[in-house]
Write an enzyme that holds these catalytic residues in place. Structure first.
Site, PDB file in Angstrom:
ATOM      1  N   HIS A   1      54.425  -0.090  47.647  1.00 16.79           N
ATOM      2  CA  HIS A   1      55.368  -0.583  48.664  1.00 16.79           C
ATOM      3  C   HIS A   1      55.080  -2.050  49.002  1.00 16.79           C
ATOM      4  CE1 HIS A   1      55.024   3.817  49.901  1.00 16.79           C
ATOM      5  NE2 HIS A   1      56.329   3.708  49.695  1.00 16.79           N
TER       6      HIS A   1
ATOM      7  N   SER B   1      53.060   7.915  47.716  1.00 20.46           N
ATOM      8  CA  SER B   1      52.661   8.457  49.023  1.00 20.46           C
ATOM      9  C   SER B   1      52.204   9.899  48.878  1.00 20.46           C
ATOM     10  CB  SER B   1      53.825   8.384  50.011  1.00 20.46           C
ATOM     11  OG  SER B   1      54.300   7.061  50.099  1.00 20.46           O
TER      12      SER B   1
ATOM     13  N   GLY C   1      61.444  -0.250  43.842  1.00 16.87           N
ATOM     14  CA  GLY C   1      60.439  -0.124  42.800  1.00 16.87           C
ATOM     15  C   GLY C   1      60.976   0.601  41.571  1.00 16.87           C
TER      16      GLY C   1
ATOM     17  N   GLU D   1      49.931   0.099  48.031  1.00 18.34           N
ATOM     18  CA  GLU D   1      50.102  -1.185  47.346  1.00 18.34           C
ATOM     19  C   GLU D   1      51.424  -1.281  46.576  1.00 18.34           C
ATOM     20  OE1 GLU D   1      48.646  -4.239  47.224  1.00 18.34           O
ATOM     21  OE2 GLU D   1      47.554  -3.518  48.962  1.00 18.34           O
TER      22      GLU D   1
ATOM     23  N   GLY E   1      57.681   4.964  54.476  1.00 18.42           N
ATOM     24  CA  GLY E   1      56.369   4.801  55.112  1.00 18.42           C
ATOM     25  C   GLY E   1      55.246   5.372  54.265  1.00 18.42           C
TER      26      GLY E   1
HETATM   27  P1  AMP Z   1      59.382   5.574  49.126  1.00 13.97           P
HETATM   28  O1  AMP Z   1      58.662   5.255  50.385  1.00 13.97           O
HETATM   29  O2  AMP Z   1      58.698   6.550  48.253  1.00 13.97           O
HETATM   30  O3  AMP Z   1      60.845   5.886  49.371  1.00 13.97           O
HETATM   31  O4  AMP Z   1      59.391   4.222  48.295  1.00 13.97           O
HETATM   32  C1  AMP Z   1      59.935   3.027  48.822  1.00 13.97           C
HETATM   33  C2  AMP Z   1      60.068   2.028  47.711  1.00 13.97           C
HETATM   34  O5  AMP Z   1      58.790   1.741  47.163  1.00 13.97           O
HETATM   35  C3  AMP Z   1      60.950   2.528  46.558  1.00 13.97           C
HETATM   36  O6  AMP Z   1      61.770   1.459  46.116  1.00 13.97           O
HETATM   37  C4  AMP Z   1      59.936   2.921  45.521  1.00 13.97           C
HETATM   38  O7  AMP Z   1      60.419   2.857  44.203  1.00 13.97           O
HETATM   39  C5  AMP Z   1      58.860   1.882  45.749  1.00 13.97           C
HETATM   40  N1  AMP Z   1      57.574   2.335  45.213  1.00 13.97           N
HETATM   41  C6  AMP Z   1      56.934   3.504  45.488  1.00 13.97           C
HETATM   42  N2  AMP Z   1      55.803   3.605  44.754  1.00 13.97           N
HETATM   43  C7  AMP Z   1      55.732   2.485  44.001  1.00 13.97           C
HETATM   44  C8  AMP Z   1      54.802   1.995  43.032  1.00 13.97           C
HETATM   45  N3  AMP Z   1      53.723   2.685  42.671  1.00 13.97           N
HETATM   46  N4  AMP Z   1      55.054   0.790  42.455  1.00 13.97           N
HETATM   47  C9  AMP Z   1      56.158   0.084  42.796  1.00 13.97           C
HETATM   48  N5  AMP Z   1      57.069   0.483  43.701  1.00 13.97           N
HETATM   49  C10 AMP Z   1      56.864   1.672  44.298  1.00 13.97           C
END
Ligand code: AMP
Length: 285
Positions: free
Chosen positions: A42, A191, A152, A40, A36
């Site tokens: 995500h 985040s 990501g 952009e 959560g």
């Molecule tokens: P998180 O909510 O931090 O667990 O991230 C969820 C997914 O979003 C993961 O696969 C991350 O690698 C991806 N993600 C987070 N930040 C970015 C970003 N700046 N660019 C691309 N993907 C991202």
């Protein structure tokens, strides 16, 4: 599929049934696991799933098992209404928002022992982090048996860990990697960026700058990896970061540190700005 707004479910059973029904109706299903506080980065994963799959499920769960005892679990941002509004805009079909007990009942005791690729870098700085990631991701894949899962490159080591688990545990899901989304000035979206003071926000630019420095050195013919890492450290420390967890120039598949840059390498960095820990990486060559 595309309903007017996504179906919001909180239980494993509802999520499983919704995905099975979508598949039964002949839809390719994509899943985007997140914690959560969507930005952009995500949303780029979500857009890709929506473009490639007839049915997209997004999960929002701040996974306690991947936080260390001194990390930011208690303060991790949880703007659920804003997240749901963003997902509504993107024509997501299903949003799974379990609470902690739904994922980890009080007697929960089964954890995945993550693959060897989890040991360096994040594995050294955040013991048990990938054990928590591996466990929750496998649970989510079982609860939402999708055809494809979107991750990501921002969390590059996590991506490799998940690819390994999927391959070695024979999980029938395709792992799709999506490029890092950055602010115009280069800062990778995270985040955790909301924690940064304006001074720390400025200092945080040294992460992407040190990756750029590494790429420039390689482009200009430098092959001595330790010299490049040294220059990366200098950019970070001159940029005002408080502490470095690691600066790495590694084989993109094995994450073994290289001594000579003779082919593609991944530059990876983790640093602290005040109370905030940020990571970034890029492919070079
Ligand atoms: P998180 O909510 O931090 O667990 O991230 C969820 C997914 O979003 C993961 O696969 C991350 O690698 C991806 N993600 C987070 N930040 C970015 C970003 N700046 N660019 C691309 N993907 C991202």
């Amino acid at each position: 599929m595309r309903a007017d707004s996504p179906q919001l479910v909180n239980t494993r059973d509802q999520a499983y049934k919704a995905v099975c029904a979508a598949k039964h109706a002949g839809n390719i299903v994509g899943v985007v696991p997140t914690m959560g506080a969507l930005h952009e980065g995500h949303l780029s994963l979500v857009r890709r799933s929506v473009a490639e799959c007839a049915f997209t499920a997004v999960t929002i769960f701040v996974n306690p098992a991947q936080f260390g005892p001194r990390e930011d679990l208690a303060s991790y941002p949880t703007p659920l209404e804003a997240d749901l509004a963003a997902l509504r805009e993107l024509n997501v079909d299903l949003v799974f928002v379990p609470d902690k007990d739904e994922m980890y009942p009080s007697d929960f005791s089964t954890y995945i022992d993550p693959p060897k690729i989890s040991l360096p870098l994040e594995g050294t700085c955040r013991p048990d982090h990938f054990r928590g990631v591996a466990t929750v991701v496998l649970k989510l894949f079982n609860i939402l048996p999708a055809d494809a899962a979107y991750f990501g490159e921002k969390d590059y080591q996590q991506l490799l860990v998940i690819r390994r688990i999927v391959a070695e545990l024979n999980i029938p899901i395709k792992v799709r990697a999506c490029p890092i989304v950055r602010e115009p000035d280069g800062l990778a979206l995270s985040s955790r960026n909301v924690y940064l003071s304006s001074r720390e926000r400025e200092q945080a630019l040294s992460l992407s700058r040190c990756l750029k420095k590494a790429a420039e050195l390689v482009q200009s013919g430098e092959t001595n990896a330790e010299l490049i890492r040294e220059q990366m450290r200098a950019v970070l420390l001159n940029g005002g970061v408080d502490a470095l967890d690691y600066v790495s120039l590694a084989d993109p598949e094995t994450l073994q540190e290289v001594t000579q840059v003779v082919g593609p390498v991944r530059a990876l960095v983790a640093a602290h700005l005040g109370k905030t820990r940020l990571i970034d990486n890029c492919l070079i060559g």
